[in-house]
Design a protein around this motif. Structure first.
Motif, PDB file in Angstrom:
ATOM      1  N   MET A   3       0.828  -1.189   0.000  1.00  0.00           N
ATOM      2  CA  MET A   3       0.000   0.000   0.000  1.00  0.00           C
ATOM      3  C   MET A   3       0.874   1.256   0.000  1.00  0.00           C
ATOM      4  SD  MET A   3      -3.543   0.384   1.235  1.00  0.00           S
ATOM      5  CE  MET A   3      -4.486   1.835   1.076  1.00  0.00           C
ATOM      6  N   MET A   4       2.027   1.198   0.652  1.00  0.00           N
ATOM      7  CA  MET A   4       2.937   2.343   0.709  1.00  0.00           C
ATOM      8  C   MET A   4       3.762   2.399  -0.577  1.00  0.00           C
ATOM      9  SD  MET A   4       4.193   4.686   2.765  1.00  0.00           S
ATOM     10  CE  MET A   4       5.657   5.489   3.299  1.00  0.00           C
ATOM     11  N   PRO A   5       3.735   3.542  -1.282  1.00  0.00           N
ATOM     12  CA  PRO A   5       4.525   3.630  -2.507  1.00  0.00           C
ATOM     13  C   PRO A   5       6.023   3.652  -2.198  1.00  0.00           C
ATOM     14  CG  PRO A   5       3.547   5.748  -1.998  1.00  0.00           C
ATOM     15  CD  PRO A   5       3.004   4.760  -0.997  1.00  0.00           C
ATOM     16  N   ASP A   6       6.809   3.185  -3.130  1.00  0.00           N
ATOM     17  CA  ASP A   6       8.257   3.203  -2.972  1.00  0.00           C
ATOM     18  C   ASP A   6       8.749   4.627  -3.214  1.00  0.00           C
ATOM     19  OD1 ASP A   6      10.902   2.522  -2.693  1.00  0.00           O
ATOM     20  OD2 ASP A   6      11.094   1.846  -4.785  1.00  0.00           O
ATOM     21  N   LEU A   7       9.269   5.247  -2.178  1.00  0.00           N
ATOM     22  CA  LEU A   7       9.703   6.644  -2.290  1.00  0.00           C
ATOM     23  C   LEU A   7      11.196   6.771  -2.574  1.00  0.00           C
ATOM     24  CD1 LEU A   7       7.645   8.049   0.700  1.00  0.00           C
ATOM     25  CD2 LEU A   7       7.061   8.155  -1.716  1.00  0.00           C
ATOM     26  N   GLY A   8      11.880   5.653  -2.573  1.00  0.00           N
ATOM     27  CA  GLY A   8      13.303   5.658  -2.893  1.00  0.00           C
ATOM     28  C   GLY A   8      14.114   6.519  -1.947  1.00  0.00           C
ATOM     29  N   LYS A   9      15.009   7.295  -2.503  1.00  0.00           N
ATOM     30  CA  LYS A   9      15.913   8.098  -1.677  1.00  0.00           C
ATOM     31  C   LYS A   9      15.208   9.276  -0.998  1.00  0.00           C
ATOM     32  CE  LYS A   9      17.633  11.005  -5.447  1.00  0.00           C
ATOM     33  NZ  LYS A   9      18.818  11.475  -6.146  1.00  0.00           N
ATOM     34  N   TYR A  10      13.976   9.547  -1.396  1.00  0.00           N
ATOM     35  CA  TYR A  10      13.236  10.667  -0.808  1.00  0.00           C
ATOM     36  C   TYR A  10      12.314  10.249   0.334  1.00  0.00           C
ATOM     37  CZ  TYR A  10      14.825  12.882  -5.084  1.00  0.00           C
ATOM     38  OH  TYR A  10      15.603  13.370  -6.103  1.00  0.00           O
ATOM     39  N   ALA A  11      12.334   8.990   0.683  1.00  0.00           N
ATOM     40  CA  ALA A  11      11.408   8.467   1.697  1.00  0.00           C
ATOM     41  C   ALA A  11      11.514   9.241   3.013  1.00  0.00           C
ATOM     42  CB  ALA A  11      11.668   6.986   1.938  1.00  0.00           C
ATOM     43  N   GLU A  12      12.722   9.458   3.496  1.00  0.00           N
ATOM     44  CA  GLU A  12      12.897  10.154   4.777  1.00  0.00           C
ATOM     45  C   GLU A  12      12.351  11.579   4.704  1.00  0.00           C
ATOM     46  OE1 GLU A  12      16.522  11.665   7.632  1.00  0.00           O
ATOM     47  OE2 GLU A  12      16.822   9.838   6.461  1.00  0.00           O
ATOM     48  N   THR A  13      12.627  12.282   3.641  1.00  0.00           N
ATOM     49  CA  THR A  13      12.161  13.655   3.472  1.00  0.00           C
ATOM     50  C   THR A  13      10.642  13.723   3.400  1.00  0.00           C
ATOM     51  OG1 THR A  13      14.181  14.176   2.273  1.00  0.00           O
ATOM     52  CG2 THR A  13      12.352  15.700   2.037  1.00  0.00           C
ATOM     53  N   VAL A  14      10.061  12.852   2.589  1.00  0.00           N
ATOM     54  CA  VAL A  14       8.608  12.872   2.417  1.00  0.00           C
ATOM     55  C   VAL A  14       7.903  12.492   3.710  1.00  0.00           C
ATOM     56  CG1 VAL A  14       6.691  11.766   1.210  1.00  0.00           C
ATOM     57  CG2 VAL A  14       8.735  12.452  -0.062  1.00  0.00           C
ATOM     58  N   LEU A  15       8.361  11.430   4.356  1.00  0.00           N
ATOM     59  CA  LEU A  15       7.719  10.980   5.587  1.00  0.00           C
ATOM     60  C   LEU A  15       7.875  11.999   6.717  1.00  0.00           C
ATOM     61  CD1 LEU A  15       8.568   7.182   5.500  1.00  0.00           C
ATOM     62  CD2 LEU A  15       6.411   8.309   4.909  1.00  0.00           C
ATOM     63  N   SER A  16       9.025  12.645   6.787  1.00  0.00           N
ATOM     64  CA  SER A  16       9.198  13.671   7.822  1.00  0.00           C
ATOM     65  C   SER A  16       8.312  14.881   7.532  1.00  0.00           C
ATOM     66  CB  SER A  16      10.667  14.082   7.960  1.00  0.00           C
ATOM     67  OG  SER A  16      11.141  14.682   6.772  1.00  0.00           O
ATOM     68  N   ALA A  17       8.131  15.216   6.264  1.00  0.00           N
ATOM     69  CA  ALA A  17       7.233  16.325   5.910  1.00  0.00           C
ATOM     70  C   ALA A  17       5.797  15.988   6.306  1.00  0.00           C
ATOM     71  CB  ALA A  17       7.323  16.620   4.425  1.00  0.00           C
ATOM     72  N   TYR A  18       5.387  14.742   6.060  1.00  0.00           N
ATOM     73  CA  TYR A  18       4.049  14.313   6.483  1.00  0.00           C
ATOM     74  C   TYR A  18       3.920  14.380   8.000  1.00  0.00           C
ATOM     75  CZ  TYR A  18       2.161  12.615   2.045  1.00  0.00           C
ATOM     76  OH  TYR A  18       1.640  12.533   0.785  1.00  0.00           O
ATOM     77  N   ALA A  19       4.936  13.933   8.708  1.00  0.00           N
ATOM     78  CA  ALA A  19       4.892  13.940  10.177  1.00  0.00           C
ATOM     79  C   ALA A  19       4.796  15.368  10.714  1.00  0.00           C
ATOM     80  CB  ALA A  19       6.123  13.242  10.745  1.00  0.00           C
ATOM     81  N   VAL A  20       5.595  16.268  10.192  1.00  0.00           N
ATOM     82  CA  VAL A  20       5.567  17.659  10.634  1.00  0.00           C
ATOM     83  C   VAL A  20       4.208  18.284  10.324  1.00  0.00           C
ATOM     84  CG1 VAL A  20       6.530  19.956  10.201  1.00  0.00           C
ATOM     85  CG2 VAL A  20       8.054  18.005  10.516  1.00  0.00           C
ATOM     86  N   SER A  21       3.684  18.011   9.158  1.00  0.00           N
ATOM     87  CA  SER A  21       2.374  18.547   8.787  1.00  0.00           C
ATOM     88  C   SER A  21       1.288  18.033   9.717  1.00  0.00           C
ATOM     89  CB  SER A  21       2.036  18.166   7.346  1.00  0.00           C
ATOM     90  OG  SER A  21       2.973  18.712   6.463  1.00  0.00           O
ATOM     91  N   LEU A  22       1.318  16.750  10.014  1.00  0.00           N
ATOM     92  CA  LEU A  22       0.324  16.166  10.900  1.00  0.00           C
ATOM     93  C   LEU A  22       0.400  16.772  12.295  1.00  0.00           C
ATOM     94  CD1 LEU A  22      -1.904  14.066  11.168  1.00  0.00           C
ATOM     95  CD2 LEU A  22      -0.146  12.406  11.796  1.00  0.00           C
TER      96      LEU A  22
END
Length: 52
Positions: free
Chosen positions: A1-20
Motif C-alpha cells: 500500500m505504501m509507494p516506494d519513495l526511494g531516496k526521498y522516503a525520509e524527506t517525504v515521511l518527515s514532511a508528512y509527520a511535521v504537517s500532521l
C-alpha cells in the motif's frame, strides 16, 4: 500500500509527520480558543441579563 519513495522516503515521511503535528496543534489551539471565547461570551450575556 505504501509507494516506494526511494531516496526521498525520509524527506517525504518527515514532511508528512511535521504537517500532521502542526494540524493537530492548530486544532487543539482552535478548540482552546473556542472554549475561552465561549466562556467570555457567556459572562457578557450573564452581565447583560443581570443589568437589563
Amino acid at each position: 500500500m505504501m509507494p516506494d519513495l526511494g531516496k526521498y522516503a525520509e524527506t517525504v515521511l518527515s514532511a508528512y509527520a511535521v504537517s500532521l503535528v502542526l494540524i493537530v496543534v492548530l486544532v487543539l489551539l482552535s478548540l482552546r480558543r473556542g472554549h475561552k471565547v465561549k466562556a467570555q461570551l457567556e459572562a457578557v450575556e450573564k452581565k447583560v441579563r443581570k443589568n437589563g
